[in-house]
Every structure is written in structure tokens, then in C-alpha cells.
Design a protein around this motif. Structure first.
Motif, PDB file in Angstrom:
ATOM      1  N   VAL A 157       0.854  -1.177   0.000  1.00  0.00           N
ATOM      2  CA  VAL A 157       0.000   0.000   0.000  1.00  0.00           C
ATOM      3  C   VAL A 157       0.892   1.229   0.000  1.00  0.00           C
ATOM      4  CG1 VAL A 157      -1.728   1.285   1.304  1.00  0.00           C
ATOM      5  CG2 VAL A 157      -1.810  -1.218   1.265  1.00  0.00           C
ATOM      6  N   VAL A 158       0.697   2.115  -0.962  1.00  0.00           N
ATOM      7  CA  VAL A 158       1.507   3.322  -0.990  1.00  0.00           C
ATOM      8  C   VAL A 158       1.119   4.226   0.159  1.00  0.00           C
ATOM      9  CG1 VAL A 158       1.913   3.215  -3.461  1.00  0.00           C
ATOM     10  CG2 VAL A 158      -0.070   4.463  -2.608  1.00  0.00           C
ATOM     11  N   LYS A 159       2.062   5.064   0.566  1.00  0.00           N
ATOM     12  CA  LYS A 159       1.847   5.897   1.743  1.00  0.00           C
ATOM     13  C   LYS A 159       1.857   7.376   1.382  1.00  0.00           C
ATOM     14  CE  LYS A 159       3.719   2.422   4.855  1.00  0.00           C
ATOM     15  NZ  LYS A 159       4.689   2.118   5.913  1.00  0.00           N
ATOM     16  N   GLY A 160       1.186   7.693   0.309  1.00  0.00           N
ATOM     17  CA  GLY A 160       0.959   9.086  -0.043  1.00  0.00           C
ATOM     18  C   GLY A 160      -0.176   9.651   0.779  1.00  0.00           C
ATOM     19  N   ARG A 161      -0.713  10.797   0.364  1.00  0.00           N
ATOM     20  CA  ARG A 161      -1.583  11.561   1.240  1.00  0.00           C
ATOM     21  C   ARG A 161      -2.853  10.851   1.648  1.00  0.00           C
ATOM     22  NH1 ARG A 161      -5.109  16.733  -0.216  1.00  0.00           N
ATOM     23  NH2 ARG A 161      -5.606  15.328  -1.912  1.00  0.00           N
ATOM     24  N   ALA A 162      -3.523  10.138   0.744  1.00  0.00           N
ATOM     25  CA  ALA A 162      -4.880   9.709   1.036  1.00  0.00           C
ATOM     26  C   ALA A 162      -5.033   8.213   1.235  1.00  0.00           C
ATOM     27  CB  ALA A 162      -5.823  10.170  -0.074  1.00  0.00           C
ATOM     28  N   VAL A 163      -3.955   7.508   1.548  1.00  0.00           N
ATOM     29  CA  VAL A 163      -4.033   6.073   1.790  1.00  0.00           C
ATOM     30  C   VAL A 163      -3.685   5.812   3.241  1.00  0.00           C
ATOM     31  CG1 VAL A 163      -3.176   3.815   1.119  1.00  0.00           C
ATOM     32  CG2 VAL A 163      -3.357   5.610  -0.571  1.00  0.00           C
ATOM     33  N   ILE A 164      -4.598   5.208   4.023  1.00  0.00           N
ATOM     34  CA  ILE A 164      -4.410   5.006   5.455  1.00  0.00           C
ATOM     35  C   ILE A 164      -3.947   3.589   5.729  1.00  0.00           C
ATOM     36  CG2 ILE A 164      -5.532   5.075   7.710  1.00  0.00           C
ATOM     37  CD1 ILE A 164      -5.301   7.782   6.348  1.00  0.00           C
ATOM     38  N   GLY A 165      -2.822   3.423   6.399  1.00  0.00           N
ATOM     39  CA  GLY A 165      -2.321   2.114   6.782  1.00  0.00           C
ATOM     40  C   GLY A 165      -3.085   1.549   7.964  1.00  0.00           C
ATOM     41  N   ALA A 166      -3.048   0.241   8.146  1.00  0.00           N
ATOM     42  CA  ALA A 166      -3.715  -0.396   9.275  1.00  0.00           C
ATOM     43  C   ALA A 166      -2.891  -0.218  10.536  1.00  0.00           C
ATOM     44  CB  ALA A 166      -3.912  -1.882   8.987  1.00  0.00           C
ATOM     45  N   LEU A 167      -3.559  -0.098  11.673  1.00  0.00           N
ATOM     46  CA  LEU A 167      -2.864   0.021  12.948  1.00  0.00           C
ATOM     47  C   LEU A 167      -2.160  -1.285  13.251  1.00  0.00           C
ATOM     48  CD1 LEU A 167      -2.422   1.861  15.380  1.00  0.00           C
ATOM     49  CD2 LEU A 167      -4.414   0.821  16.435  1.00  0.00           C
ATOM     50  N   ALA A 168      -0.880  -1.186  13.708  1.00  0.00           N
ATOM     51  CA  ALA A 168      -0.088  -2.392  13.946  1.00  0.00           C
ATOM     52  C   ALA A 168       0.783  -2.210  15.168  1.00  0.00           C
ATOM     53  CB  ALA A 168       0.778  -2.693  12.718  1.00  0.00           C
ATOM     54  N   ALA A 169       1.448  -3.310  15.562  1.00  0.00           N
ATOM     55  CA  ALA A 169       2.307  -3.275  16.739  1.00  0.00           C
ATOM     56  C   ALA A 169       3.492  -2.361  16.522  1.00  0.00           C
ATOM     57  CB  ALA A 169       2.817  -4.693  17.031  1.00  0.00           C
ATOM     58  N   ALA A 170       4.107  -1.921  17.607  1.00  0.00           N
ATOM     59  CA  ALA A 170       5.220  -0.979  17.532  1.00  0.00           C
ATOM     60  C   ALA A 170       6.415  -1.628  16.852  1.00  0.00           C
ATOM     61  CB  ALA A 170       5.619  -0.529  18.925  1.00  0.00           C
ATOM     62  N   GLY A 171       7.160  -0.820  16.087  1.00  0.00           N
ATOM     63  CA  GLY A 171       8.350  -1.304  15.411  1.00  0.00           C
ATOM     64  C   GLY A 171       9.592  -0.996  16.217  1.00  0.00           C
ATOM     65  N   ILE A 172      10.746  -0.939  15.522  1.00  0.00           N
ATOM     66  CA  ILE A 172      12.043  -0.829  16.183  1.00  0.00           C
ATOM     67  C   ILE A 172      12.576   0.587  16.071  1.00  0.00           C
ATOM     68  CG2 ILE A 172      14.389  -1.726  16.190  1.00  0.00           C
ATOM     69  CD1 ILE A 172      13.262  -4.225  14.826  1.00  0.00           C
ATOM     70  N   ALA A 173      12.925   1.188  17.162  1.00  0.00           N
ATOM     71  CA  ALA A 173      13.701   2.432  17.204  1.00  0.00           C
ATOM     72  C   ALA A 173      13.050   3.583  16.471  1.00  0.00           C
ATOM     73  CB  ALA A 173      15.107   2.204  16.640  1.00  0.00           C
ATOM     74  N   ALA A 174      11.721   3.626  16.392  1.00  0.00           N
ATOM     75  CA  ALA A 174      11.052   4.760  15.767  1.00  0.00           C
ATOM     76  C   ALA A 174      10.878   5.862  16.788  1.00  0.00           C
ATOM     77  CB  ALA A 174       9.682   4.337  15.222  1.00  0.00           C
ATOM     78  N   THR A 193       1.195  -1.672   6.421  1.00  0.00           N
ATOM     79  CA  THR A 193       0.817  -1.037   7.681  1.00  0.00           C
ATOM     80  C   THR A 193       1.792   0.101   7.960  1.00  0.00           C
ATOM     81  OG1 THR A 193       2.244  -2.321   9.163  1.00  0.00           O
ATOM     82  CG2 THR A 193       0.128  -3.314   8.562  1.00  0.00           C
ATOM     83  N   ASP A 194       1.579   0.808   9.078  1.00  0.00           N
ATOM     84  CA  ASP A 194       2.537   1.863   9.441  1.00  0.00           C
ATOM     85  C   ASP A 194       3.865   1.278   9.880  1.00  0.00           C
ATOM     86  OD1 ASP A 194       1.391   1.021  12.085  1.00  0.00           O
ATOM     87  OD2 ASP A 194       2.686   2.618  12.821  1.00  0.00           O
ATOM     88  N   VAL A 195       3.906  -0.009  10.194  1.00  0.00           N
ATOM     89  CA  VAL A 195       5.128  -0.676  10.651  1.00  0.00           C
ATOM     90  C   VAL A 195       5.940  -1.216   9.480  1.00  0.00           C
ATOM     91  CG1 VAL A 195       6.032  -2.609  12.010  1.00  0.00           C
ATOM     92  CG2 VAL A 195       4.113  -1.255  12.889  1.00  0.00           C
ATOM     93  N   ASP A 196       5.255  -1.720   8.465  1.00  0.00           N
ATOM     94  CA  ASP A 196       5.915  -2.357   7.327  1.00  0.00           C
ATOM     95  C   ASP A 196       6.138  -1.337   6.224  1.00  0.00           C
ATOM     96  OD1 ASP A 196       5.691  -5.094   8.398  1.00  0.00           O
ATOM     97  OD2 ASP A 196       3.544  -4.741   8.132  1.00  0.00           O
ATOM     98  N   SER A 197       7.391  -1.136   5.843  1.00  0.00           N
ATOM     99  CA  SER A 197       7.713  -0.182   4.785  1.00  0.00           C
ATOM    100  C   SER A 197       8.663  -0.812   3.778  1.00  0.00           C
ATOM    101  CB  SER A 197       8.349   1.081   5.369  1.00  0.00           C
ATOM    102  OG  SER A 197       7.440   1.774   6.204  1.00  0.00           O
ATOM    103  N   THR A 198       8.473  -0.440   2.525  1.00  0.00           N
ATOM    104  CA  THR A 198       9.308  -0.956   1.452  1.00  0.00           C
ATOM    105  C   THR A 198       9.915   0.199   0.645  1.00  0.00           C
ATOM    106  OG1 THR A 198       7.426  -1.105  -0.061  1.00  0.00           O
ATOM    107  CG2 THR A 198       7.970  -3.078   1.221  1.00  0.00           C
ATOM    108  N   ALA A 199      10.982  -0.107  -0.067  1.00  0.00           N
ATOM    109  CA  ALA A 199      11.633   0.870  -0.938  1.00  0.00           C
ATOM    110  C   ALA A 199      12.226   0.150  -2.127  1.00  0.00           C
ATOM    111  CB  ALA A 199      12.729   1.620  -0.185  1.00  0.00           C
ATOM    112  N   ALA A 200      12.257   0.846  -3.253  1.00  0.00           N
ATOM    113  CA  ALA A 200      12.957   0.350  -4.435  1.00  0.00           C
ATOM    114  C   ALA A 200      14.416   0.757  -4.328  1.00  0.00           C
ATOM    115  CB  ALA A 200      12.334   0.924  -5.698  1.00  0.00           C
ATOM    116  N   LEU A 201      15.310  -0.206  -4.447  1.00  0.00           N
ATOM    117  CA  LEU A 201      16.741   0.049  -4.348  1.00  0.00           C
ATOM    118  C   LEU A 201      17.217   0.822  -5.581  1.00  0.00           C
ATOM    119  CD1 LEU A 201      19.203  -0.703  -2.497  1.00  0.00           C
ATOM    120  CD2 LEU A 201      19.567  -2.653  -4.020  1.00  0.00           C
ATOM    121  N   TYR A 202      17.974   1.890  -5.360  1.00  0.00           N
ATOM    122  CA  TYR A 202      18.514   2.650  -6.477  1.00  0.00           C
ATOM    123  C   TYR A 202      19.395   1.769  -7.368  1.00  0.00           C
ATOM    124  CZ  TYR A 202      17.056   7.247  -4.671  1.00  0.00           C
ATOM    125  OH  TYR A 202      16.346   8.340  -4.263  1.00  0.00           O
TER     126      TYR A 202
END
Length: 265
Positions: free
Chosen positions: A4-21, A242-251
Motif C-alpha cells: 500500500v503506498v503511503k501518499g496523502r490519502a491512503v491510510i495504513g492499518a494500525l499495527a504493533a510498535a516497530g524498532i527504534a522509531a 501497515t505503518d510498521v511495514d515499509s518498502t523501498a525500491a533500491l537505487y
């Protein structure tokens, strides 16, 4: 599985706390005409004056290049044809970049508002919606005094791009959740280890809480050592379920070609 993209109008699901945020990365006392900020190069990408995504200054010869996610600036294509609308179905609008943005309501722009002159996006994204190409580079105009955005945020604060990174790195990720979840408009940051995404091994993955809607385009900075040691930019936040799970495309080399176009602008 498509993130799920995390631009302005897409809401992630509430999830458990992550690491060092860490929420609420604070400003400290201003020095001269530039506020001191732990991440002065990171800010809000605005569309028609409103928070749209996150973006950041990347080191360049002219100091005029900003990095963000492709889906923040161009519709995803399909079957070789350009898309009709942005990820949330809305027109993207006129883009501008506000580094070190903060504050309630319309917020403050201590390092100015920088008009986007041109955007540079891979046709793997604009024709096919390829998530491994969900990155973009923007050329921004100088301010009224002829200064570049990199000079304004600090010439030595912008990370250099890394086109040949591996998948396992320690990174610092910084982003701006939208005001519904972040009324003070303060950045959230996390330092953690990357790895291959289990659902799509071609993508980078981190687990850190707080990266809600609005954090698309957040820089993933390896080898950051604090002020004057800005590290290497290896990608930008693309999505996550979710707000905990994030992905990125490697340059990669295709990203470098886009960067080179933006840097010449």
C-alpha cells in the motif's frame, strides 16, 4: 503482494510498535538565518499547497535535486500505457518542497518553499507501474536570492546517492505522516536494518512503527553519522501494508540516469 503506498490519502492499518522509531524530532535553537534541525534536508512535498508526500535533498553539483517516490509525482502506468490519476485518484497538482517543515495547521517553512521545475521518472513506472522503479528525482528552482535548496539546508548535510548498494544495510529513514496522525507536522525517524521484502525480494523492507500516510518518498539513508556526515541515499519509501511495514525500491543505474537528468536541470 503489492504494498500500500503511503501518499496523502491512503491510510495504513494500525499495527504493533516497530524498532527504534522516534516521533517528534525536535528543532533546536536557530543559528543565523537557518534553523538547526537534525534532518534539515528532509521535508514535505506539497501539492497545491497541501501535504502530499515526503521528499529530501540529495547531493548534486548545482544543489538543485530532491528525491521522492515516483507515485508521488506521476500516475502508475499499466500495460504500457500511462495512468490517468495519482495513487489516490486525484490530480497531483502544482508541486513544491518545504524542507524542515513543522508546526500545527499550515505549519512553518523555516528553510523556505521551493518550486519544482521538473520531475524525472522511469518509464518502467509511468508505463507499467513497476514498483522496483518507484523513485523520482525533482529539479527545484533557486530562491529569489539565487541560492540553491542544498545551499539553504546546508551544503554538507545532503547525502550522496548510492547506485550499487546491497540489500542489507543499516539505514535511517525520516518521513512526515499526514496531519491527521501528526497534528504538529513533526517528522518521524527510525534507524534499523534493511532486508529483502518477503513478498517481493526485489524490494527493500524495514519494520518500524509510525510511517503512516504521507511518508511516501521518505529517504533511506545508509552510513549516516550525524551533522556533517550525511551518509548515502539508497532509496526512498515506496509502500507498506501497515505503518510498521515499509518498502523501498533500491537505487540502480536507471535511477542514476534520472538523477543525472535532474542535476542538469
Amino acid at each position: 503482494m503489492s504494498p500500500v503506498v503511503k501518499g496523502r490519502a491512503v491510510i495504513g492499518a494500525l499495527a504493533a510498535a516497530g524498532i527504534a522509531a522516534v516521533f517528534g524530532v525536535a528543532f533546536v535553537e536557530a543559528t543565523g538565518d537557518r534553523a538547526v534541525h537534525p534532518f534539515p534536508t528532509v521535508g514535505v512535498l506539497m501539492a497545491n499547497g497541501e501535504h502530499w508526500c515526503t521528499a529530501s535533498v540529495v547531493d548534486s553539483p548545482k544543489g538543485n535535486v530532491v528525491a521522492t517516490a515516483a507515485h508521488c509525482v506521476a500516475p502508475a502506468g499499466e500495460d504500457g500505457q500511462p495512468g490517468d490519476a495519482a495513487h489516490d485518484g486525484l490530480a497531483i497538482g502544482e508541486l513544491a518542497f518545504a524542507p524542515a517543515f513543522s508546526g500545527e495547521g499550515s505549519g512553518t517553512r523555516p528553510l523556505g518553499l521551493w518550486k519544482v521545475r521538473s520531475i524525472h521518472v522511469d518509464d518502467r513506472w509511468t508505463k507499467w507501474g513497476d514498483e522496483t522503479a518507484d523513485f523520482a528525482f525533482l529539479t527545484v528552482e533557486p530562491d529569489g536570492d539565487g541560492r540553491s535548496v542544498q545551499d539553504r539546508v546546508g551544503r554538507d548535510e545532503a547525502p550522496k546517492p548510492d547506485w550499487t548498494s546491497g540489500y542489507e544495510r543499516e539505514v535511517t529513514v525520516v518521513g512526515y505522516p499526514e496531519p491527521d496522525r501528526n497534528p504538529q507536522n513533526k517528522p518521524v525517524s527510525c534507524t534499523t536494518q534493511t532486508r529483502h521484502d518477503e513478498d517481493d525480494p526485489a524490494m527493500l523492507y524495514i519494520s518500524c512503527s509510525g510511517f503512516w500516510t504521507g511518508t511516501s518518498g521518505s529517504p533511506w539513508i545508509a552510513d549516516r553519522g550525524g551533522p556533517g556526515r550525511p551518509g548515502r541515499l539508497i532509496g526512498v519509501l515506496s509502500g507498506g501494508d501497515t505503518d510498521v511495514d515499509s518498502t523501498a525500491a533500491l537505487y540502480d543505474e536507471r535511477a542514476k540516469a534520472l538523477y543525472d537528468q535532474a542535476a542538469r536541470g
